[in-house]
Design a protein around this motif. Structure first.
Motif, short mmCIF file in Angstrom:
data_model
loop_
_atom_site.label_atom_id
_atom_site.label_comp_id
_atom_site.label_asym_id
_atom_site.label_seq_id
_atom_site.Cartn_x
_atom_site.Cartn_y
_atom_site.Cartn_z
N ILE A 360 0.86 -1.19 0.00
CA ILE A 360 0.00 0.00 0.00
C ILE A 360 0.90 1.24 0.00
O ILE A 360 1.71 1.41 0.90
CB ILE A 360 -0.93 0.01 1.21
N THR A 361 0.76 2.05 -1.03
CA THR A 361 1.54 3.29 -1.13
C THR A 361 0.61 4.41 -1.57
O THR A 361 -0.56 4.19 -1.89
CB THR A 361 2.68 3.14 -2.16
N GLY A 362 1.14 5.62 -1.62
CA GLY A 362 0.33 6.74 -2.05
C GLY A 362 -0.02 6.69 -3.52
O GLY A 362 -1.17 6.90 -3.92
N ARG A 372 6.79 9.36 -3.96
CA ARG A 372 6.08 10.50 -3.38
C ARG A 372 5.34 10.08 -2.12
O ARG A 372 4.63 9.09 -2.11
CB ARG A 372 5.07 11.07 -4.37
N PRO A 373 5.46 10.88 -1.06
CA PRO A 373 4.66 10.58 0.14
C PRO A 373 3.21 11.00 -0.08
O PRO A 373 2.91 11.88 -0.90
CB PRO A 373 5.32 11.44 1.21
N ALA A 374 2.32 10.35 0.63
CA ALA A 374 0.90 10.71 0.54
C ALA A 374 0.20 10.23 1.78
O ALA A 374 0.60 9.25 2.42
CB ALA A 374 0.26 10.10 -0.70
N PHE A 375 -0.87 10.93 2.12
CA PHE A 375 -1.77 10.54 3.20
C PHE A 375 -3.19 10.49 2.62
O PHE A 375 -3.42 10.85 1.47
CB PHE A 375 -1.68 11.51 4.37
N GLY A 376 -4.13 10.05 3.42
CA GLY A 376 -5.46 9.79 2.91
C GLY A 376 -6.16 10.97 2.29
O GLY A 376 -6.88 10.82 1.29
N ASP A 377 -5.98 12.17 2.83
CA ASP A 377 -6.67 13.34 2.29
C ASP A 377 -6.07 13.81 0.98
O ASP A 377 -6.78 14.01 -0.01
CB ASP A 377 -6.64 14.48 3.32
N ASP A 378 -4.76 14.00 0.93
CA ASP A 378 -4.14 14.54 -0.28
C ASP A 378 -4.13 13.51 -1.41
O ASP A 378 -4.22 13.88 -2.59
CB ASP A 378 -2.72 15.04 0.01
#
Length: 498
Positions: A360-362, A372-378
């Motif tokens: 599971i990645t962004g 690239r980093p990512a979180f649930g909102d962006d």
């Protein structure tokens, strides 16, 4: 070597999802009843305005994935527990973290208040400052000092992982927004990637599926929910009658993930008969442990817990031994994290041909945005997963909505691989998971509907945990026998060769 072709119950669902055939029934007052009942609608919209519906059957499509899980679990000999342990609809899963934290809708502010939608000179950016050090990177990103105002300090809410940490600098949203407003989006995105900041561009869903990252991964509109051995799941359809591999003795899941998406996947696999072992770094425990206890217990009750010292060769070797005995490995790290450990999914599947590896990645493990980093909102914003308010501006969907969506979709894919005998690598991107639910919404509407008529918008709610989560490392003696000393991973693992 790839595993058996996946069960038709999964591949038929994936094909129907992309064709927009799921949830085609009408929506009361323009609002999907499942969305109104989920708790996510209550979290979507301006804080001083009405909650917003969507122009697609978002929850019905996620419900179909939950049906896949239920069907496969029963076929494998482990029917889901009675109603209550898992809701009849996947919708309420979208609002459970918000219920635990008491979150409310924020419009251009995320429900958790760590992210904001900020207007650049040529578009909207989602800027997520969830980690303690993110604020320190802002001067380098914007090439200017960015100080918080008194209003920023009064409004600042720290993310879950920081609740017990020493006070940090408040997020300087006021001055950040003023600086971003004068800049073009493209160079801001490039600099954010170099610095490791989670920043994304709000786009139409069809545009998201046509950018360089989507093309590199062979995606199109709407996104496939995940890739299986590099292909969309419908390409891995079975040709014979369904004969799932029964697992009456259950199957073992090694969960290396943290926070929400991965643990929700592990939780659902546990309900489907999996014996879950949560693995945490000895010096870096899951940050969700510092959040609401009921939410952490909900996702981890009944799971074993081990800690591993990943900074030593002996600790890495112990992790490899654990993986070698697993049926499913679940991880949610950027690719370079496992590369640094000398652990490669393809090599581990070659050593254990029945292993299912779920990443599971962004943005996915391949393509130019793989790091690239990512979180649930962006990540949701990057898929075109936003609602549109009455003024025509974007607002966040629910609370970090890519996380629970990804958890459900990843669990369905993982269980299908287990049923097929394993041997698959599932590449699940937060962005693509959300985008897979947006068929029939290639462009964003002028505005999304507010609830009207008989539609009741339910608040977020949390299921009762089925027990207490294990303390970190509680099962080390039982599951990690022998001294944690000795050689590191073999050359086969370190080089990615069988």
């Amino acid at each position: 070597m790839a595993g058996a072709r996946l069960d038709a119950v999964l591949t038929d669902w994936a094909a129907d999802l992309r064709a927009g055939r799921i949830g085609a029934a009408g929506r009361a007052g323009g609002t999907e009843p499942g969305w109104a009942a989920s708790g996510a609608m209550a979290l979507t919209g301006q804080p001083d305005g009405p909650p917003l519906g969507l122009t697609v059957p978002f929850v019905a499509r996620l419900d179909a994935a939950l049906t896949v899980l239920r069907t496969l679990a029963a076929d494998l000999g482990s029917p889901f527990p009675p109603a209550g342990a898992v809701p009849s609809s996947a919708g309420p899963l979208l609002g459970e973290r918000a219920a635990a934290l008491g979150l409310t809708r924020g419009g251009i502010r995320s429900a958790g208040r760590a992210a904001r939608l900020v207007r650049a000179a040529d578009g909207w950016l989602a800027v997520n400052l969830a980690r303690p050090d993110d604020v320190d990177l802002l001067p380098a990103w914007l090439e200017a000092e960015v100080e918080p105002t008194a209003a920023d300090r009064a409004d600042d809410v720290r993310p879950v992982a920081e609740r017990t940490a020493p006070p940090t600098t408040a997020r300087p949203w006021t001055n950040l927004a003023a600086l971003v407003a004068t800049r073009q989006a493209a160079p801001l995105l490039e600099r954010a990637e170099l610095l490791g900041l989670a920043v994304s561009l709000a786009v139409d869903p069809a545009a998201a599926a046509a950018d360089d990252q989507a093309k590199a991964r062979g995606q199109r509109f709407p996104f496939a929910p995940f890739l299986v051995d590099g292909l969309p799941p419908e390409a891995a359809a079975g040709t014979a009658a369904r004969q799932p591999v029964r697992r009456d003795g259950g199957f073992t899941v090694v969960d290396l993930s943290s926070l929400w998406a991965g643990p929700l996947c592990a939780h659902l696999l546990g309900l489907a008969g999996g014996q879950v072992v949560k693995v945490e770094g000895a010096g870096r425990l899951d940050g969700a442990r510092e959040g609401p206890r009921d939410f952490y217990d909900l996702l981890h009750a009944g799971h074993a817990s081990v800690t591993v010292e990943l900074r030593t060769p002996a600790g890495r070797a112990a992790l490899v031994r654990l993986i070698e005995q697993a049926d499913v490995v679940l991880e949610a790290s950027r690719p370079r994290a496992f590369e640094a450990l000398g652990i490669h999914p393809a090599a581990m599947i070659a050593r254990n041909p029945t292993l299912t590896w779920v990443s599971i990645t962004g943005y996915g493990r391949t393509g130019p945005w793989r790091q690239r980093p990512a979180f649930g909102d962006d990540a949701a914003v990057a898929a075109g997963g936003v609602a549109v308010d009455a003024a025509g501006g974007p607002v966040f969907l629910g609370d970090a909505i890519a996380d629970p969506v990804t958890g459900v979709l990843a669990a369905a894919g993982a269980l299908a691989s287990v049923a097929a005998g394993g041997g698959h690598h599932l590449d699940v991107a937060l962005r693509e998971a959300v985008g897979s639910l947006l068929a029939d919404r290639p462009t964003l509407p002028d505005h999304d509907p507010a609830a009207s008529g008989p539609v009741r918008v339910a608040p977020p709610r949390l299921r009762a945990p089925r027990g207490r989560a294990a303390a970190a490392g509680q099962d080390n003696a039982r599951l990690m026998p022998g001294p944690l000393t000795g050689a590191g991973p073999s050359n086969a693992v370190a080089t990615g060769q069988p």
